[in-house]
Scaffold this active site. Structure first.
Site, PDB file in Angstrom:
ATOM      1  N   ASP A 305       0.982  -1.079   0.209  1.00  0.00           N
ATOM      2  CA  ASP A 305       0.333   0.073   0.052  1.00  0.00           C
ATOM      3  C   ASP A 305       0.844   1.144  -0.061  1.00  0.00           C
ATOM      4  O   ASP A 305       2.040   1.198   0.177  1.00  0.00           O
ATOM      5  CB  ASP A 305      -0.861   0.012   1.247  1.00  0.00           C
ATOM      6  CG  ASP A 305      -2.240   1.097   0.972  1.00  0.00           C
ATOM      7  OD1 ASP A 305      -2.154   1.674  -0.018  1.00  0.00           O
ATOM      8  OD2 ASP A 305      -3.403   0.815   1.558  1.00  0.00           O
TER       9      ASP A 305
HETATM   10  C1  BGC Z   1      -5.007   3.058   0.072  1.00  0.00           C
HETATM   11  C2  BGC Z   1      -5.349   2.154  -1.229  1.00  0.00           C
HETATM   12  C3  BGC Z   1      -5.099   2.529  -2.435  1.00  0.00           C
HETATM   13  C4  BGC Z   1      -3.880   3.082  -2.428  1.00  0.00           C
HETATM   14  C5  BGC Z   1      -3.559   3.734  -3.897  1.00  0.00           C
HETATM   15  C6  BGC Z   1      -3.751   3.734  -0.170  1.00  0.00           C
HETATM   16  O1  BGC Z   1      -3.790   4.996   0.707  1.00  0.00           O
HETATM   17  O2  BGC Z   1      -5.079   2.596   1.170  1.00  0.00           O
HETATM   18  O3  BGC Z   1      -6.502   1.385  -0.973  1.00  0.00           O
HETATM   19  O4  BGC Z   1      -5.392   1.656  -3.265  1.00  0.00           O
HETATM   20  O5  BGC Z   1      -3.723   4.266  -1.566  1.00  0.00           O
HETATM   21  O6  BGC Z   1      -4.115   4.948  -4.092  1.00  0.00           O
END
Ligand code: BGC
Length: 779
Positions: A305
């Site tokens: 993430d």
């Molecule tokens: C979120 C994810 C997301 C990623 C990319 C993160 O902050 O937890 O769910 O896919 O950002 O945008």
């Protein structure tokens, strides 16, 4: 009975040094233990292996590390905003993939940089948070799940993939399959709710919808199952918070949807931000390698993430170099935005702390993904201006969005048939969300245009034209907290604070109500009050909305509440006092039309909650598939020493699976084809369901099972099947479920997947509370 070795093993697994769980001997029947194979670098596709062997033989260490780097490139309407650094990094071969950029023009520009400037011309992969639609926005995932309509959910993902690929994308950060039982957690809106079985079916449907039959096709995308793992179990519902959980709960209640989505073929997995029993998920070798790859046989790639590797520093497990090594060694392949792989891995190979072999493994997985997407054959296969023009927001897609939006809505109360409304007379349309457009498409709808969303007011006009007179008043702000509004608007909100006093706004609304036949109050949350980093400790209606409802109620006019929100809210007053309540979530582009369809009876609501609504936040966590205690409360007020609250009931306001219809359904007692289940012959459970009301309607017939006595305590009920059926007025149908011995399996204390002989109860009904029971024995 636990053996000493089992206890030792459990202690080991639950501490920092988590290890693969060794298969244990079992005294129970029909045991399955996961094979603990070592993930191999050979796939089942020799052609792909050869291609990648040849390519990797030419790659320098730097080029391999470059493939592990995922960068976010901002986007504006005239094209991509590419920072110098990203531009240069792509040209140098330091980037494996890009996200947050779409449109053919923008994607082509970046792909050109890789294809025209890098030595080996390895194409970039393009990802994005396509969560509930791309351009055509569907209800938020919690709403989608509430439809209990797997075909419709799959179709929403299919349409999202059609549009996303027409925009140059080939990888979506979805489905999110985190089980969530805590409505304080803002991201409960992004998943399918609290149930592992339903969550698994929804996850599979979404993977099918995204990936289709052939990931190389120019209209399919690679799915990314997130957030691995247990992200929804954050302590106190505060986002990113600690997760500490027994292995039994993990395996039985939280892990199944990830596994189901992976078994459905999902090509990638995203690590979660949280720690699990002391080890951050992103550096957790037990999770990413032993469980995911060795036990489950996952052969795709793992992306972190957003900056999750770097975040292991404040988690307290190492400095930059150490956390980069931890992640790589754990089994992470791609670093989202943090650039620690880029910065640290090269020097660490030199110092011997990381091996080139470890980098090869990760690099191979990223290259395999690109191969599976067909990017090596044609790096531009997803970029086609013509397709972009003809695909986005096609009528057929918008119609599908309206249809699934209607299916996702849950009728929570309907006293004396207050709904559907008459298509005549007048309504007082009141509330901060009645004319709203921005909130309707929810969050994670970055490519969606909220200006195209149909407001409730517009939807009512579309559906009933001039037959109904609409008297409007805003009545209240969504929140009166200027600070909160600033925060929400800084992240894509569009809230305006009406400067009038709340008393003046309420006064106006009351006047409007007095001159109307019925009040339709459209209230709830702003979309930014749910989603990431949007935990709320108070889950009642924000701001002065409850005060508004109370004043409206005092007019004596029938009060219909239309709710928009991304989490279970505490609605005790509303339930007690409204004539009808319709839960509409954030229903997407066609929200207003879909809501009007339901309010005016063009569609008979059929959605059911996939998450429990508490009476009060103090009951949280509250979920239907709970365990009994040794002192269950039986309803005797004076019986003190029972498991109960002194001040609130144990029961929720609305249980899992709950939702009304404009018609009524009667259920016969479930009939079993046998009283014992043995071997591979499934047991049939039959129930007659009759439409006993005045409307044609759809019903979600639900089947739950209870394992009465187990080697470990078992939930009081677990969903094991459902069927959504349509019944005309007066019609009845026999619904048949089949239960096999496999459906009764669970992970025991030795983490063996077993079923155990003995008594089982089957419950069939319209929700998890209102059921009828039958019993059988498993031999
Ligand atoms: C979120 C994810 C997301 C990623 C990319 C993160 O902050 O937890 O769910 O896919 O950002 O945008």
């Amino acid at each position: 009975m636990k053996t000493t070795s089992t206890i030792l093993m459990l202690l080991l697994c639950m501490g920092c040094a988590q290890t693969t769980t060794p298969p244990q001997e079992s005294t129970t029947t029909q045991t399955e233990t996961a094979p603990a194979t070592t993930p191999s670098t050979r796939s089942s596709d020799p052609e792909m292996d050869k291609f990648i062997d040849d390519l990797m033989a030419k790659m320098t260490l730097e080029e391999k590390i470059g493939q592990l780097n995922l960068v976010s490139v901002g986007f504006d309407v005239t094209g991509p905003v590419v920072s110098e650094n990203v531009d240069e990094n792509i040209r140098k071969g330091n980037v494996g993939g890009v996200f947050n950029t779409f449109t053919p023009i923008a994607v082509r520009k970046l792909q050109d940089m890789a294809m025209n400037n890098t030595r080996l011309k390895i194409p970039l992969i393009f990802g994005y948070d396509v969560i509930h639609g791309h351009r055509t926005i569907f209800p938020i995932p919690l709403g989608l799940a509430s439809s209990w309509d797997l075909n419709a959910i799959e179709r929403s993902a299919r349409i999202a993939a059609e549009e996303a690929t027409a925009d140059g994308l080939n990888w979506v950060f979805s489905p999110m399959v985190d089980i969530a039982r805590d409505p304080r957690w803002g991201r409960i809106s992004e998943g399918a709710g609290e149930d592992p079985w339903l969550g698994s079916r929804v996850g599979e449907a979404m993977v099918r919808g995204y990936q289709g039959e052939d990931m190389k096709a120019n209209n399919t995308v690679m799915a990314c199952v997130k957030h691995f793992a247990l992200y929804g179990a954050a302590e106190a519902g505060r986002d990113y918070n600690t997760v500490d959980m027994s292995l039994q709960r993990m395996y039985n209640e939280y892990l199944p949807p990830y596994k189901a989505a992976i078994d459905a073929g999902a090509g990638s997995v995203m690590s979660s931000f949280n720690e699990i029993n002391g080890v951050p998920a992103t550096g957790n070798k037990w999770l990413m390698t032993d469980l995911l790859r060795k036990q489950w046989g996952f052969d795709g790639f793992v992306v972190t993430d957003y900056t999750a590797i770097n975040e292991m520093i404040p988690h307290g497990v190492g400095n930059e170099a150490e956390v980069a090594a931890l992640a790589l060694k754990a089994g992470v392949d791609m670093d989202m935005v943090g650039e620690l792989f880029l910065k640290e891995l090269g020097p660490m190979v030199k110092s011997g702390k990381v091996t080139e072999e470890e980098i090869n493994t990760a690099c191979r997985r990223v290259l395999e993904a690109k191969y599976k997407l067909g990017l090596f054959q044609d790096p531009y296969r997803y970029i086609n201006d013509e397709r972009a023009k003809s695909t986005m927001m096609k009528k057929e897609y918008v119609d599908a969005s309206r249809d699934i939006a209607r299916r996702s809505m849950v009728l929570l109360k309907n006293e004396k048939n207050a709904l559907p409304l008459k298509q005549s007379g007048s309504i007082a349309l009141i509330g901060p969300l009645a004319r709203n457009q921005r909130d309707l498409i929810g969050n994670w709808s970055g490519a969606g245009d909220w200006k195209k969303a149909v407001s409730v007011e517009q939807g009512i006009r579309n559906v009933v034209g001039n037959k109904v007179k609409i008297n409007y008043a805003k009545g209240a702000n969504l929140t009166d907290d200027a600070q909160m509004i600033r925060r929400l608007n800084a992240h894509g909100g569009d809230l305006e604070l009406d400067k009038r006093s709340s008393e003046a706004m309420i006064r106006e609304a009351v006047q409007v109500a007095r001159k109307s036949d019925v009040i339709v109050a459209v209230v709830g949350e702003s979309q930014g009050m749910t989603g990431e980093a949007a935990s709320r400790a108070d889950i009642t209606l924000p701001g002065q909305q409850l005060a508004l409802l109370k004043a409206l109620k005092a007019t004596g006019k029938p009060l219909v509440i239309v709710l928009m929100n991304g989490r279970p809210l505490a609605l005790a007053w509303e339930h007690e006092n409204a004539n009808a309540i319709l839960e509409t979530w954030f229903a997407g582009t066609e929200a207003g039309n879909a809501i009007a369809d339901v309010l005016y009876g063009n569609y008979n609501p059929s959605g059911k909650l996939t998450v429990t609504f508490p009476v009060e936040v103090g009951q949280v966590p509250i979920y239907y598939n709970a365990k009994n205690t040794g002192r269950p409360y039986g309803g005797d007020e004076l019986d003190k020493y029972k498991s109960r609250y002194m001040d609130v009931p144990n029961e929720p306001l609305y249980p899992f699976g709950y939702g009304l219809s404009y018609t009524t359904f009667s259920y016969s007692k479930p009939q079993l084809s046998a009283t014992t289940l043995q071997g591979t012959q499934p047991l049939e459970v039959r129930v007659d369901v009759r439409n006993t009301g005045n409307y044609d309607g759809e019903e979600v017939v639900q089947l739950y099972v209870q394992d009465v006595v187990g080697s470990i305590t078992r939930p009081v009920k677990e969903l094991k099947g459902f069927q959504k059926i349509a019944l005309k007025k007066g019609e009845s149908k026999t619904v048949t479920f089949r239960i096999s011995a496999d459906d009764l399996k669970f992970y025991n204390n030795e983490l063996q997947y077993v079923n155990e002989p003995g008594e089982y109860r089957v419950y069939v009904g319209t929700n998890s509370r209102d059921v009828q029971a039958a019993s059988f024995r498993l031999q």
